[in-house]
Design an enzyme around this catalytic site. Structure first.
Site, PDB file in Angstrom:
ATOM      1  N   ARG A   1     -15.090   3.147  10.594  1.00 40.89           N
ATOM      2  CA  ARG A   1     -14.042   2.216  10.170  1.00 40.89           C
ATOM      3  C   ARG A   1     -14.683   0.890   9.737  1.00 40.89           C
ATOM      4  NH1 ARG A   1     -11.683   4.600  14.794  1.00 40.89           N
ATOM      5  NH2 ARG A   1      -9.854   5.843  14.295  1.00 40.89           N
TER       6      ARG A   1
ATOM      7  N   GLY B   1       0.878  -1.166   0.000  1.00 38.43           N
ATOM      8  CA  GLY B   1       0.000   0.000   0.000  1.00 38.43           C
ATOM      9  C   GLY B   1       0.917   1.216   0.000  1.00 38.43           C
ATOM     10  N   SER B   2       0.811   2.015  -1.058  1.00 35.43           N
ATOM     11  CA  SER B   2       1.717   3.174  -1.188  1.00 35.43           C
ATOM     12  C   SER B   2       0.922   4.458  -1.306  1.00 35.43           C
ATOM     13  CB  SER B   2       2.617   2.985  -2.418  1.00 35.43           C
ATOM     14  OG  SER B   2       3.348   1.800  -2.289  1.00 35.43           O
TER      15      SER B   2
ATOM     16  N   HIS C   1      -9.587  -0.560  18.259  1.00 33.67           N
ATOM     17  CA  HIS C   1      -9.300   0.764  17.703  1.00 33.67           C
ATOM     18  C   HIS C   1     -10.626   1.361  17.288  1.00 33.67           C
ATOM     19  CE1 HIS C   1      -7.125   3.902  15.791  1.00 33.67           C
ATOM     20  NE2 HIS C   1      -7.241   3.481  14.556  1.00 33.67           N
TER      21      HIS C   1
ATOM     22  N   ILE D   1      -2.117  -1.901   9.310  1.00 29.28           N
ATOM     23  CA  ILE D   1      -2.692  -0.592   9.656  1.00 29.28           C
ATOM     24  C   ILE D   1      -4.109  -0.455   9.078  1.00 29.28           C
ATOM     25  CG2 ILE D   1      -2.350   1.914   9.554  1.00 29.28           C
ATOM     26  CD1 ILE D   1       0.569   1.584   9.247  1.00 29.28           C
ATOM     27  N   THR D   2      -4.394  -1.251   8.058  1.00 30.25           N
ATOM     28  CA  THR D   2      -5.681  -1.147   7.356  1.00 30.25           C
ATOM     29  C   THR D   2      -6.855  -1.331   8.324  1.00 30.25           C
ATOM     30  OG1 THR D   2      -4.627  -2.015   5.372  1.00 30.25           O
ATOM     31  CG2 THR D   2      -7.034  -2.122   5.447  1.00 30.25           C
TER      32      THR D   2
ATOM     33  N   GLN E   1      -1.338   7.418   1.136  1.00 31.83           N
ATOM     34  CA  GLN E   1      -0.929   8.490   2.045  1.00 31.83           C
ATOM     35  C   GLN E   1      -0.054   7.971   3.189  1.00 31.83           C
ATOM     36  OE1 GLN E   1      -1.459  11.364   0.840  1.00 31.83           O
ATOM     37  NE2 GLN E   1      -3.436  12.184   1.470  1.00 31.83           N
TER      38      GLN E   1
ATOM     39  N   ASP F   1       2.058  -1.499  -4.613  1.00 36.18           N
ATOM     40  CA  ASP F   1       0.665  -1.029  -4.709  1.00 36.18           C
ATOM     41  C   ASP F   1       0.052  -1.626  -5.968  1.00 36.18           C
ATOM     42  OD1 ASP F   1      -0.757   1.643  -3.198  1.00 36.18           O
ATOM     43  OD2 ASP F   1      -1.724   0.942  -5.037  1.00 36.18           O
TER      44      ASP F   1
HETATM   45  N1  APR Z   1      -3.315  -4.353  -3.079  1.00 35.98           N
HETATM   46  C1  APR Z   1      -2.390  -3.394  -2.907  1.00 35.98           C
HETATM   47  N2  APR Z   1      -2.690  -2.096  -2.731  1.00 35.98           N
HETATM   48  C2  APR Z   1      -3.987  -1.761  -2.718  1.00 35.98           C
HETATM   49  C3  APR Z   1      -5.018  -2.709  -2.890  1.00 35.98           C
HETATM   50  C4  APR Z   1      -4.634  -4.068  -3.088  1.00 35.98           C
HETATM   51  N3  APR Z   1      -5.539  -5.016  -3.268  1.00 35.98           N
HETATM   52  N4  APR Z   1      -6.205  -2.059  -2.831  1.00 35.98           N
HETATM   53  C5  APR Z   1      -5.927  -0.759  -2.626  1.00 35.98           C
HETATM   54  N5  APR Z   1      -4.593  -0.576  -2.562  1.00 35.98           N
HETATM   55  C6  APR Z   1      -3.840   0.654  -2.382  1.00 35.98           C
HETATM   56  C7  APR Z   1      -4.435   1.870  -3.088  1.00 35.98           C
HETATM   57  O1  APR Z   1      -4.084   1.874  -4.470  1.00 35.98           O
HETATM   58  C8  APR Z   1      -3.809   3.029  -2.318  1.00 35.98           C
HETATM   59  O2  APR Z   1      -2.619   3.507  -2.922  1.00 35.98           O
HETATM   60  O3  APR Z   1      -3.836   1.024  -1.012  1.00 35.98           O
HETATM   61  C9  APR Z   1      -3.479   2.412  -0.953  1.00 35.98           C
HETATM   62  C10 APR Z   1      -4.233   3.035   0.197  1.00 35.98           C
HETATM   63  O4  APR Z   1      -3.800   4.350   0.297  1.00 35.98           O
HETATM   64  P1  APR Z   1      -4.784   5.557   0.664  1.00 35.98           P
HETATM   65  O5  APR Z   1      -6.050   5.405  -0.101  1.00 35.98           O
HETATM   66  O6  APR Z   1      -4.004   6.810   0.524  1.00 35.98           O
HETATM   67  O7  APR Z   1      -5.129   5.254   2.213  1.00 35.98           O
HETATM   68  P2  APR Z   1      -4.263   5.582   3.505  1.00 35.98           P
HETATM   69  O8  APR Z   1      -4.651   6.912   4.032  1.00 35.98           O
HETATM   70  O9  APR Z   1      -2.836   5.292   3.242  1.00 35.98           O
HETATM   71  O10 APR Z   1      -4.887   4.502   4.517  1.00 35.98           O
HETATM   72  C11 APR Z   1      -4.758   3.122   4.279  1.00 35.98           C
HETATM   73  O11 APR Z   1      -4.972   2.575   6.607  1.00 35.98           O
HETATM   74  O12 APR Z   1      -5.613   3.841   8.466  1.00 35.98           O
HETATM   75  C12 APR Z   1      -6.005   2.915   7.494  1.00 35.98           C
HETATM   76  O13 APR Z   1      -8.345   3.418   7.271  1.00 35.98           O
HETATM   77  C13 APR Z   1      -7.086   3.484   6.631  1.00 35.98           C
HETATM   78  O14 APR Z   1      -7.675   1.390   5.678  1.00 35.98           O
HETATM   79  C14 APR Z   1      -6.996   2.601   5.431  1.00 35.98           C
HETATM   80  C15 APR Z   1      -5.496   2.317   5.323  1.00 35.98           C
END
Ligand code: APR
Length: 320
Positions: free
Chosen positions: A89, A10-11, A176, A119-120, A13, A34
């Protein structure tokens, strides 16, 4: 000595902030993964280009294939969807559960010896699903929640008392989210418990209750302000503290979503409790005695997590 490899799954924020912090703290080389093409590659290159300015040495790569995780020592998982205003959440459950299944399979294949930090959200259910999907030992899979919740609590308290955040410690338990349990009697300023500070006239019980409430809703407050996503600086910093304790065998005592198998009378569930994180992963669950209102609040929180885990089991019965 070769540098440790840290994989960020996950790349977005949080992933980007993690990558930057890992460089600034020189914790290792970074692989950003990602599904979005170009995003991990672009962020990796951008951060790498900041390294000569800030003076850190780390190798950065971006990838869209799980092979890139090969031999990672730590995996930090933020893949999935974040909250939008009005969403809880828990609303994220079914989408992010599917993501955890894919990510778990990738980790199982390419990084089975890694220490995995999830973290998700919804965190306590997602870390449970990620451990099932990856099949890694429970002590090597943890969730980041308590460090963030207690950091929020510490920040608000330091602000209230006009003292350094460094001298404020906070103790939080439970899931959480809105049901988390901040334990005021174990939260201190330079070792002085909060109830004593009320007696000393530093604050009132009513103010303290307001701060506890603001802490519980700390994530939603930021979602409502940002409107397009959720918090990322403090969540990333919190996960880095956990990764650093593992990589450097610091054995820090940190509140994390950890697997409980009888501790706190909870079985087969991930719930926020203080744990010792060292080179073996979760080396110890710190079990304190809970009574009265605290026990009630903790049981309520565990009930909320159980509800989410049950929902996961219904959606993905193969995970069991
Ligand atoms: N495999 C890999 N990456 C993925 C997948 C997947 N199947 N599905 C989504 N992503 C990527 C998205 O492309 C995106 O770049 O996960 C990233 C999530 O980044 P953001 O949308 O910016 O979310 P972020 O703020 O980083 O939060 C991520 O952490 O705190 C928790 O609730 C929040 O569940 C969320 C997670």
């Amino acid at each position: 000595m070769a540098r440790d490899k840290i994989a960020l799954i996950g790349s977005g924020q949080i992933g980007g902030t993690l990558a930057h912090l890992i460089g600034l703290k020189e914790l290792g080389d970074v692989v950003m993964f990602d599904i979005a093409e170009g995003v991990p590659q672009g962020k990796a290159l951008d951060i790498a280009q900041s390294s000569p300015v800030d003076g850190f040495d780390a190798h950065y790569t971006g990838a869209n294939s799980y092979e890139a995780l090969d031999n990672a020592k730590v995996c930090i998982v933020t893949a999935g969807v974040p909250r939008k205003p009005g969403m809880s959440r828990d609303d994220l459950l079914s989408i992010n559960l599917k993501v955890m299944e894919q990510v778990g399979a990738g980790i199982k294949k390419y990084a089975p010896d890694a220490f995995v930090i999830c973290i998700t959200n919804p965190l306590d259910a997602m870390v449970w699903a990620l451990q099932k999907a990856s099949g890694l030992p429970h002590k090597k899979v943890v969730g980041m929640a308590g460090v963030l919740d207690s950091a929020r609590f510490r920040y608000f308290l330091a602000d209230e008392f006009n003292v350094s955040v460094e001298d404020v410690t906070a103790f939080v338990l439970g899931g959480h989210g809105d049901t988390m349990v901040p334990l005021v009697k174990y939260s201190t300023v330079a070792g002085i418990p909060l109830p004593d500070l009320v007696k000393m006239g530093w604050t009132s019980q009513a103010r303290l209750d307001e701060i506890v409430d603001r802490t519980r809703n700390g994530g939603a407050e930021i979602v409502n302000l940002l409107k397009t996503g959720s918090a990322f600086y403090a969540p990333a910093a919190s996960a880095i503290a956990m990764a650093e304790s593992y990589l450097k065998d610091k054995k820090r005592v940190l509140p994390c979503a950890a697997y409980l198998n009888g501790e706190y009378s909870v079985k087969d569930m991930y719930v926020g409790v203080p744990v010792v994180i060292g080179a073996k992963g979760v080396e110890r669950v710190v079990e304190i005695e809970l009574a009265g209102k605290d026990r009630e609040a903790f049981d309520k929180s565990v009930g909320a997590v159980q509800g989410l885990v049950d929902a996961c089991k219904k959606i993905a019965p193969d995970l069991l």
